[in-house]
Design an enzyme around this catalytic site. Structure first.
Site, PDB file in Angstrom:
ATOM      1  N   GLU A   1       0.821  -1.213   0.000  1.00 19.48           N
ATOM      2  CA  GLU A   1       0.000   0.000   0.000  1.00 19.48           C
ATOM      3  C   GLU A   1       0.855   1.263   0.000  1.00 19.48           C
ATOM      4  OE1 GLU A   1      -3.078  -0.005  -0.539  1.00 19.48           O
ATOM      5  OE2 GLU A   1      -3.844  -1.971   0.062  1.00 19.48           O
TER       6      GLU A   1
ATOM      7  N   ASP B   1      -4.303 -10.022  -8.302  1.00 19.51           N
ATOM      8  CA  ASP B   1      -4.676  -9.111  -9.387  1.00 19.51           C
ATOM      9  C   ASP B   1      -3.557  -8.254  -9.963  1.00 19.51           C
ATOM     10  OD1 ASP B   1      -4.586  -7.757  -6.975  1.00 19.51           O
ATOM     11  OD2 ASP B   1      -6.637  -7.014  -7.044  1.00 19.51           O
TER      12      ASP B   1
ATOM     13  N   GLU C   1     -18.336  -7.376  -2.880  1.00 26.26           N
ATOM     14  CA  GLU C   1     -16.980  -7.890  -2.821  1.00 26.26           C
ATOM     15  C   GLU C   1     -16.899  -9.310  -3.390  1.00 26.26           C
ATOM     16  OE1 GLU C   1     -14.143  -5.472  -0.596  1.00 26.26           O
ATOM     17  OE2 GLU C   1     -15.068  -5.422  -2.571  1.00 26.26           O
TER      18      GLU C   1
ATOM     19  N   GLU D   1     -12.635  -0.506  -9.977  1.00 23.78           N
ATOM     20  CA  GLU D   1     -12.161  -1.407 -11.035  1.00 23.78           C
ATOM     21  C   GLU D   1     -13.073  -1.503 -12.260  1.00 23.78           C
ATOM     22  OE1 GLU D   1      -9.631  -2.068  -7.662  1.00 23.78           O
ATOM     23  OE2 GLU D   1     -11.825  -2.051  -7.793  1.00 23.78           O
TER      24      GLU D   1
ATOM     25  N   THR E   1      -1.464   0.899 -10.172  1.00 24.19           N
ATOM     26  CA  THR E   1      -2.696   0.246  -9.735  1.00 24.19           C
ATOM     27  C   THR E   1      -3.517   1.098  -8.777  1.00 24.19           C
ATOM     28  OG1 THR E   1      -3.567  -1.928  -9.076  1.00 24.19           O
ATOM     29  CG2 THR E   1      -1.780  -0.992  -7.718  1.00 24.19           C
TER      30      THR E   1
END
Length: 574
Positions: A116, A257, A350, A371, A474
């Protein structure tokens, strides 16, 4: 040659412009109106963060206060910075740059997520650094090879480097910013937490000249590749000390991902055939074992048997990634599957059980993730299909109706009854709002097709920037790929300097030699010092390799210079 044409096609896809208005008028959607509504969404959230939550990481919109979540970096401010410029607010961008320089400190005793911190902090600072000149910030003489935001990004990244000191080169998931990896830290890290560094770390290495960042990112990528199963799949969590897979579910969603995403984006950013080849091999295995009727399931990584027949909201990035490799038809079919889920609930839960067609227990929430909107933005650039604008419209309507509160936008805890949670993640302003705005703003500078560009002078020569082809990390922080070529000397120029230095030192040595003794034994004015001769030969050899370009021009920028200078778009139509 085929791979080169393929990479060229990928790069141009992001910047490709189709005829203006195609599809938009077909269904009468007022794009400008929705664009302004998205702008208003941003400022409603941003201003309440400043009023109620700053300098904490995130806004708590139900109680109108703030909380630290990922390390006490004023994270929402960093994450929102490049969105300000995309919305055209240069004055606030400039103000925030000054605030961050004065107020953010990474030398703190905090346990931080390596993943992160990289995608949000390092990525956000790098993007803002590269956009500073466009935002009217007075940049240093050496920009983009130097600057305060670049130094901050480098400082943050160096705090993460101890995590990579493992026998496998795969990083720990958490690091203490003051003390390094804690002695009792778990060695189990998710796949995405290992393979999501090449975009930020390679950019950092190219701008600063320090290869350590790109080196550790590449080593981590290759370690995952080396430990894939015999059928070509990777699992969800791995022990970074022993390289043993702890969670063996293989899929394209949570925990995996952005590893796949960064193989593609790293290949485009760095023009790296090896990274693209790795992804294409994975893509074959993913299609063979996880794809069913344009859905992607979770399977056992060694056997290929279905382990979870679910769709996760995080998987909705996949159609956008497919568009980057030119697989637009498959991307649209999968996108339409995901869009049916959105229309069923007014958001993406989710987890969604595909056979049952409903949410999964305790996974009914929607934290305003970007996304599906991200995929819509990419696919709209490629197709101009009005269905993609309709998803944007539905997203604006849903978020405003369900999530908007007096102090911002709240995470939706349960899409079935619209209960809310007291959190607004920083990615709402970094990604969700940004991709919505770009979907509705076809003329934004981010979509530049190469017809407009800047030429800047660096210590290493002239450099073309801002020509388009931005690579989003991302966390949706755009990186200008041309910048990676601005901060290194041309090889010819380096050779010329080396030859001059050799000549200088050899002449100096020869003069000393002549003062000591007169030439004899056939030595005359035509005799050469061995170092002079070797220098001359080296110079001849190198001069023969020199191109016709000026030594002060920047290196060949395979994508940007083709678009900006030659004005061409290369597509592989074969």
């Amino acid at each position: 040659a085929a791979m080169q044409r393929f990479l060229g096609s990928l790069l141009c896809l992001c910047a490709l412009r189709l005829p203006a208005g195609t599809g938009t008028a077909a269904r009468g959607l007022d794009v400008a109106s929705y664009r302004e509504r998205v702008r208003a969404m941003f400022y409603h959230a941003y201003e309440h963060y400043l009023e109620s939550a700053f300098p904490y990481d995130e806004l708590r919109p139900l109680t109108c206060d703030g909380q630290d979540t990922w390390g006490s970096f004023s994270l929402t401010l960093i994450d929102a910075l490049d969105t300000l410029l995309i919305l055209g607010n240069v004055s606030e961008f400039q103000r925030v740059v000054n605030v961050l320089q004065e107020g953010v400190d990474f030398d703190i005793d905090v346990n931080a997520s390596v993943f992160e911190t990289n995608i949000r902090v390092v990525g956000g600072l790098l993007s803002a650094h590269l956009l500073s000149r466009k935002a009217g910030v007075e940049v240093e003489a050496g920009w983009p090879c130097s600057g305060p935001l670049l130094r901050m990004a480098e400082e943050a990244a160096r705090k993460l480097l101890p995590a990579f000191q493992t026998p496998t080169g795969m990083p720990y998931g958490t690091v203490n910013l003051l003390h390094g990896v804690n002695p009792g830290e778990t060695p189990v890290t998710c796949t995405a937490g290992i393979g999501t560094f090449i975009v930020e770390f390679a950019t950092l290495s190219h701008l600063t000249g320090d290869p350590v960042f790109e080196d550790v990112a590449r080593k981590a990528l290759k370690a995952l590749w080396k430990n894939r199963s015999d059928i070509g799949l990777v699992g969800n969590h791995i022990d970074v000390i022993t390289a043993k897979w702890v969670a063996q579910d293989a899929g394209i969603g949570a925990g995996v991902d952005s590893y796949f995403e960064y193989l593609v984006k790293g290949a485009i950013l760095l023009q790296d055939k090896e990274l693209m080849s790795m992804f294409l091999e994975y893509n074959k295995a993913i299609k063979n074992y996880t794809k069913f009727d344009d859905w992607y399931l979770w399977v056992q990584m060694y056997k290929g048997t279905v382990s979870m027949p679910v769709f996760q909201s995080l998987e909705a990035y996949w159609p956008g990634l497919q568009s980057l490799i030119g697989d637009v038809d498959n991307a649209m079919r999968t996108f339409l599957n995901y869009y049916t889920v959105w229309k069923q609930f007014g958001g993406l839960p989710e987890f969604y059980n595909i056979p049952q067609g409903y949410t999964v227990d305790k996974r009914e929430g929607y934290p305003l993730r970007p996304e599906l909107i991200e995929s819509a933005m990419y696919l709209y650039r490629a197709t101009r299909d009005p269905t993609l604008l309709e998803l944007g419209r539905d997203a604006v309507e849903s978020i405003e109706k369900i999530s908007k509160v007096d102090c911002g936008f709240a995470t939706i805890k349960d899409l079935r009854d619209h209960r809310l949670d007291n959190r607004m993640e920083s990615f709402f302003l970094a990604e969700t709002v940004k991709y919505l705005y770009l979907l509705f703003d076809p003329d934004n500078f981010i979509h530049n097709d190469g017809s407009d560009f800047d030429v800047v002078v660096t210590p290493y020569g002239e450099c073309v920037l801002s020509a388009g082809g931005y690579i989003f990390n991302t966390e949706a922080h755009p990186i200008d790929p041309a910048a990676l070529h601005c901060c290194r000397k041309r090889r010819e120029e380096q050779w010329e300097v080396e030859d001059l230095m050799r000549e200088f030192y050899s002449r100096k040595k020869t003069k000393k030699f002549i003062l000591k003794r007169a030439p004899d034994h056939g030595e005359g004015e035509n005799a050469k010092d061995p170092e002079d001769a070797s220098s001359e030969k080296a110079g001849e050899k190198r001069n023969s390799k020199k191109s016709s370009h000026s030594l002060l021009s920047c290196p060949s920028q395979s994508f940007n210079s083709k678009l900006a200078v030659l004005g061409q778009v290369f597509l592989d139509n074969t």
